[in-house]
Scaffold this active site. Sequence first.
Site, mmCIF file in Angstrom:
data_model
loop_
_atom_site.group_PDB
_atom_site.id
_atom_site.type_symbol
_atom_site.label_atom_id
_atom_site.label_comp_id
_atom_site.label_asym_id
_atom_site.label_seq_id
_atom_site.Cartn_x
_atom_site.Cartn_y
_atom_site.Cartn_z
ATOM 1 N N GLY A 1 0.796 -1.231 0.000
ATOM 2 C CA GLY A 1 0.000 0.000 0.000
ATOM 3 C C GLY A 1 0.825 1.276 0.000
ATOM 4 O O GLY A 1 0.339 2.329 0.414
ATOM 5 N N ASN B 1 1.558 3.013 -2.542
ATOM 6 C CA ASN B 1 0.866 3.971 -3.422
ATOM 7 C C ASN B 1 -0.313 4.613 -2.710
ATOM 8 O O ASN B 1 -0.578 5.798 -2.895
ATOM 9 C CB ASN B 1 0.426 3.296 -4.725
ATOM 10 C CG ASN B 1 1.560 3.252 -5.740
ATOM 11 O OD1 ASN B 1 1.916 4.283 -6.319
ATOM 12 N ND2 ASN B 1 2.151 2.081 -5.935
ATOM 13 N N ARG C 1 -8.092 -15.557 -9.502
ATOM 14 C CA ARG C 1 -9.343 -15.105 -10.121
ATOM 15 C C ARG C 1 -10.109 -14.169 -9.188
ATOM 16 O O ARG C 1 -9.964 -14.235 -7.971
ATOM 17 C CB ARG C 1 -10.240 -16.317 -10.436
ATOM 18 C CG ARG C 1 -10.383 -16.606 -11.917
ATOM 19 C CD ARG C 1 -11.491 -17.617 -12.143
ATOM 20 N NE ARG C 1 -12.816 -17.029 -11.907
ATOM 21 C CZ ARG C 1 -13.906 -17.729 -11.606
ATOM 22 N NH1 ARG C 1 -13.849 -19.041 -11.453
ATOM 23 N NH2 ARG C 1 -15.060 -17.121 -11.439
ATOM 24 N N MET D 1 -4.040 -7.270 -7.318
ATOM 25 C CA MET D 1 -3.490 -8.297 -8.191
ATOM 26 C C MET D 1 -4.529 -9.229 -8.812
ATOM 27 O O MET D 1 -4.202 -10.347 -9.192
ATOM 28 C CB MET D 1 -2.442 -9.105 -7.419
ATOM 29 C CG MET D 1 -1.239 -8.270 -7.011
ATOM 30 S SD MET D 1 -0.436 -7.491 -8.449
ATOM 31 C CE MET D 1 0.781 -6.452 -7.638
ATOM 32 N N HIS E 1 0.505 0.862 -12.996
ATOM 33 C CA HIS E 1 1.234 -0.338 -13.408
ATOM 34 C C HIS E 1 2.723 -0.002 -13.549
ATOM 35 O O HIS E 1 3.075 1.022 -14.126
ATOM 36 C CB HIS E 1 0.675 -0.865 -14.732
ATOM 37 C CG HIS E 1 1.332 -2.136 -15.152
ATOM 38 N ND1 HIS E 1 1.019 -3.357 -14.582
ATOM 39 C CD2 HIS E 1 2.338 -2.378 -16.033
ATOM 40 C CE1 HIS E 1 1.788 -4.290 -15.112
ATOM 41 N NE2 HIS E 1 2.597 -3.726 -15.994
ATOM 42 N N GLU F 1 -11.486 -4.376 -19.685
ATOM 43 C CA GLU F 1 -11.594 -5.832 -19.462
ATOM 44 C C GLU F 1 -10.258 -6.562 -19.620
ATOM 45 O O GLU F 1 -10.116 -7.698 -19.211
ATOM 46 C CB GLU F 1 -12.601 -6.432 -20.450
ATOM 47 C CG GLU F 1 -14.044 -6.125 -20.123
ATOM 48 C CD GLU F 1 -14.759 -7.313 -19.466
ATOM 49 O OE1 GLU F 1 -14.150 -8.378 -19.320
ATOM 50 O OE2 GLU F 1 -15.932 -7.132 -19.092
ATOM 51 N N ASP G 1 -4.146 -4.832 -18.106
ATOM 52 C CA ASP G 1 -3.324 -3.615 -18.237
ATOM 53 C C ASP G 1 -3.400 -3.011 -19.638
ATOM 54 O O ASP G 1 -2.396 -2.527 -20.166
ATOM 55 C CB ASP G 1 -1.861 -3.926 -17.852
ATOM 56 C CG ASP G 1 -1.749 -4.515 -16.466
ATOM 57 O OD1 ASP G 1 -2.454 -4.038 -15.559
ATOM 58 O OD2 ASP G 1 -0.975 -5.471 -16.262
#
Length: 201
Positions: free
Chosen positions: A12, A14, A65, A92, A111, A144, A147
């Site tokens: 964390g 960022n 997922r 992630m 990113h 979707e 990146d």
Amino acid sequence: MISLGILGSGSGSNMQAIMDAIASEQLNARIVIVLSDNPDAYILERAAKNGIPTRIIDCGDYRTRFPEEAQRETARQLKEAGVGLVCLAGFMRLVKAPLLEAFPSRILNIHPSLLPAYPGMMAWEQAVTDGATESGCTVHLVDEGMDTGPILAQARVPVLPDDTAATLHQRIQVEEHRLYPETIANHAATLEPQLPPEGGR
Ligand code: GAR
């Protein structure tokens, strides 16, 4: 003032940069909720220390997922908290339709590469392994793909001959901590602070 919801899986730093920019009035925002798929993530502790409500995202047994049901529940919690802009900060898992449709043009990601180079995990390691001479970071709108969304801002750093993945990541993070709050402020200025009830811009 825009209300931010932060999603993160790790340390964390960022989010800390975002909190610092808010405290120094470089960013006119408040963080209203922090969600993590990792109950042990330090980002949750940072949030709690600063009195920010936190939630765990339950992804069941899935390691990478982000199940649809969990995305719907995340969208619900973000809306309940009054979030106007969602910031992925070291999150992630791949965001898909349930969240994207709930926050159109309102989900940003940072990113650690100059996209479209090195999407995915451990981008700093990919750059070193590939023998790149330059890397950096990108803030983009989330779509979707992995990146792949529209790029809002980038910052460049050199890759030095004796760099390890760790030293390159450190150099990139210095730029991330400057670029992300600045880009959040610029993007927020293009949005109505509140998410319209129908979910449009
Ligand atoms: C950051 O370098 C961020 O760019 C990266 O994870 C790190 C999280 O650090 N994100 C990704 O790789 C997303 N694909 P932080 O938890 O200290 O902010």
